[in-house]
Design an enzyme around this catalytic site. Sequence first.
Site, PDB file in Angstrom:
ATOM      1  N   GLU A  66       0.835  -1.197   0.000  1.00 31.65           N
ATOM      2  CA  GLU A  66       0.000   0.000   0.000  1.00 31.65           C
ATOM      3  C   GLU A  66       0.878   1.258   0.000  1.00 31.65           C
ATOM      4  O   GLU A  66       0.640   2.201  -0.767  1.00 31.65           O
ATOM      5  CB  GLU A  66      -0.914   0.032   1.241  1.00 31.65           C
ATOM      6  CG  GLU A  66      -1.886  -1.139   1.331  1.00 31.65           C
ATOM      7  CD  GLU A  66      -1.300  -2.328   2.070  1.00 31.65           C
ATOM      8  OE1 GLU A  66      -0.083  -2.591   1.962  1.00 31.65           O
ATOM      9  OE2 GLU A  66      -2.071  -3.034   2.761  1.00 31.65           O
ATOM     10  N   ALA A 170      13.336 -37.434  -6.076  1.00 30.84           N
ATOM     11  CA  ALA A 170      13.699 -37.567  -7.494  1.00 30.84           C
ATOM     12  C   ALA A 170      14.004 -39.034  -7.723  1.00 30.84           C
ATOM     13  O   ALA A 170      15.039 -39.537  -7.283  1.00 30.84           O
ATOM     14  CB  ALA A 170      14.908 -36.702  -7.813  1.00 30.84           C
ATOM     15  N   ALA A 178      18.684 -44.505  -6.097  1.00 33.90           N
ATOM     16  CA  ALA A 178      20.021 -44.927  -6.497  1.00 33.90           C
ATOM     17  C   ALA A 178      19.968 -46.396  -6.894  1.00 33.90           C
ATOM     18  O   ALA A 178      19.020 -47.108  -6.546  1.00 33.90           O
ATOM     19  CB  ALA A 178      21.015 -44.733  -5.347  1.00 33.90           C
ATOM     20  N   ARG A 200      14.708 -24.256  -5.275  1.00 34.11           N
ATOM     21  CA  ARG A 200      15.682 -23.920  -4.228  1.00 34.11           C
ATOM     22  C   ARG A 200      15.812 -22.406  -4.045  1.00 34.11           C
ATOM     23  O   ARG A 200      15.942 -21.910  -2.937  1.00 34.11           O
ATOM     24  CB  ARG A 200      17.053 -24.475  -4.592  1.00 34.11           C
ATOM     25  CG  ARG A 200      17.260 -25.926  -4.240  1.00 34.11           C
ATOM     26  CD  ARG A 200      18.686 -26.298  -4.543  1.00 34.11           C
ATOM     27  NE  ARG A 200      19.010 -27.635  -4.063  1.00 34.11           N
ATOM     28  CZ  ARG A 200      20.210 -28.189  -4.163  1.00 34.11           C
ATOM     29  NH1 ARG A 200      21.197 -27.512  -4.721  1.00 34.11           N
ATOM     30  NH2 ARG A 200      20.428 -29.389  -3.700  1.00 34.11           N
ATOM     31  N   THR A 287      16.048 -41.456   5.350  1.00 31.71           N
ATOM     32  CA  THR A 287      15.770 -41.526   6.794  1.00 31.71           C
ATOM     33  C   THR A 287      15.092 -40.243   7.266  1.00 31.71           C
ATOM     34  O   THR A 287      14.064 -40.274   7.959  1.00 31.71           O
ATOM     35  CB  THR A 287      17.090 -41.741   7.583  1.00 31.71           C
ATOM     36  OG1 THR A 287      17.735 -42.903   7.078  1.00 31.71           O
ATOM     37  CG2 THR A 287      16.811 -41.894   9.073  1.00 31.71           C
ATOM     38  N   ALA A 291      11.157 -39.487   8.498  1.00 35.52           N
ATOM     39  CA  ALA A 291      10.853 -38.885   9.811  1.00 35.52           C
ATOM     40  C   ALA A 291       9.862 -37.732   9.653  1.00 35.52           C
ATOM     41  O   ALA A 291       8.935 -37.586  10.457  1.00 35.52           O
ATOM     42  CB  ALA A 291      12.153 -38.400  10.457  1.00 35.52           C
TER      43      ALA A 291
END
Length: 394
Positions: A66, A170, A178, A200, A287, A291
């Site tokens: 504003e 990914a 992997a 990112r 991992t 979590a």
Amino acid sequence: MAHEPRDGALLALAPAERTALDRAFELARLGPAHGPNPRVGCVLLADDGTELASGFHRGAGTAHAEAAALDNARAHGIDPRGTTAVVTLEPCNHAGRTGPCSEALLAAGVRRVVFALADPNAPASGGAARLRAAGVDVVGPVDEARGRQLVRTWLTAVEQHRPFVTLKTATTLDGRVAAADGSSRWITSPESRAHAHTVRAQVDAIVVGTGTALTDDPSLTARAPDGTLHTHQPLRVVVGHRDLPAGAALHGPGGELVQVRTHDPAEVLATLDAREVRHVLVEGGPTLAAAFVRAGLVDELHAYLAPVLLGAGPSAIGDLAITSIDHAVRWETLETHRLGPDVLLVAAPAKPGTTKTVPPGPAPPAPTPAPPARATPPPEAPRPPAAHAETHES
Ligand SMILES: NC(=O)c1ccc[n+]([C@@H]2O[C@H](COP(=O)([O-])OP(=O)(O)OC[C@H]3O[C@@H](n4cnc5c(N)ncnc54)[C@H](OP(=O)(O)O)[C@@H]3O)[C@@H](O)[C@H]2O)c1
């Protein structure tokens, strides 16, 4: 907070005001996606609906939208008295890093204020009431859905007192990150990796576990297509107890490095909330990702899926202690995007607010085109590859 008309409120606006609101949303998106403050846009209209001036918030410490619009008017010799201010968020009513917008609008003699979303931030809300009490014609909220979508990461901080969490994976079609021998360069396409870097550049923090930090030695920087660092570098956050070696790439150029020595995702988010972090990108590994999912602390999933099969190797998410399909963690597909040969699936927990375990039901919804209100950053060119991982190149 205001409690003015909601249903049909948008349709009740003059056509010029609706157009101005669209423009205010466009302007708001010019502001930075990262940082502690919400993105806000503002347009000043003359009585006949002509746009006289506009402004948007450029980040903490700079003029609110504003004030920026009023400054813009004055810079062009336009007297803002008697104008209508069309804003994406209810004008604030408190002096934070800058003065209250309600007072700025009053002092400028603005006649009418239209806003899309009421401000839920208790210390700052009350702008609409203040303006009404002073005789200004105030209409809002008129477009809460669009207003919430625009500032969704900020709203999470205001309403839940923690950052908004995007989990990125990914993977191959069979969910691997992997091969069995640990090699993973490259599963996804350059287009996918480039897109991931634009994400990112829009978040406040990138988070990985110590396992990923120690195995892959990532730099966790946001880079432009030519490999140079973006101006904005998110915080680099490593979660876990083990120390990083002095020569780790994470000590190199990039955002500030923060290690949170815990295994509790809520503690990680509390630490980051205290630093005014609004949007966190969790990039693994399996991992840490598990979590966050188990804790119900994932608000959005970015799943980059490559047309690749491995048949063996670690999966993107570690053990969730789920033994029956009855307890599967289900997601709602919000968007799909084609990125070269890959697909990016953007999803949210099936029930808003938490990552919920839901009873078995119909198959998850098929991928659908993006809803119009969701803006996905445009793909960028790829960054140089790293030693191992897809998601945290050096
Ligand atoms: N291709 C991809 O997309 C991708 C992405 C990321 C990672 N990766 C791969 O994943 C592998 C690493 O897997 P990872 O699961 O070990 O990595 P991780 O999730 O990054 O790190 C796990 C470590 O973080 C700490 N930690 C933090 N929160 C925890 C919690 N709630 N529970 C248990 N431990 C917690 C523990 O270390 P402390 O003992 O230090 O506390 C734990 O050993 C690497 O080989 C990497 O290449 C692949």
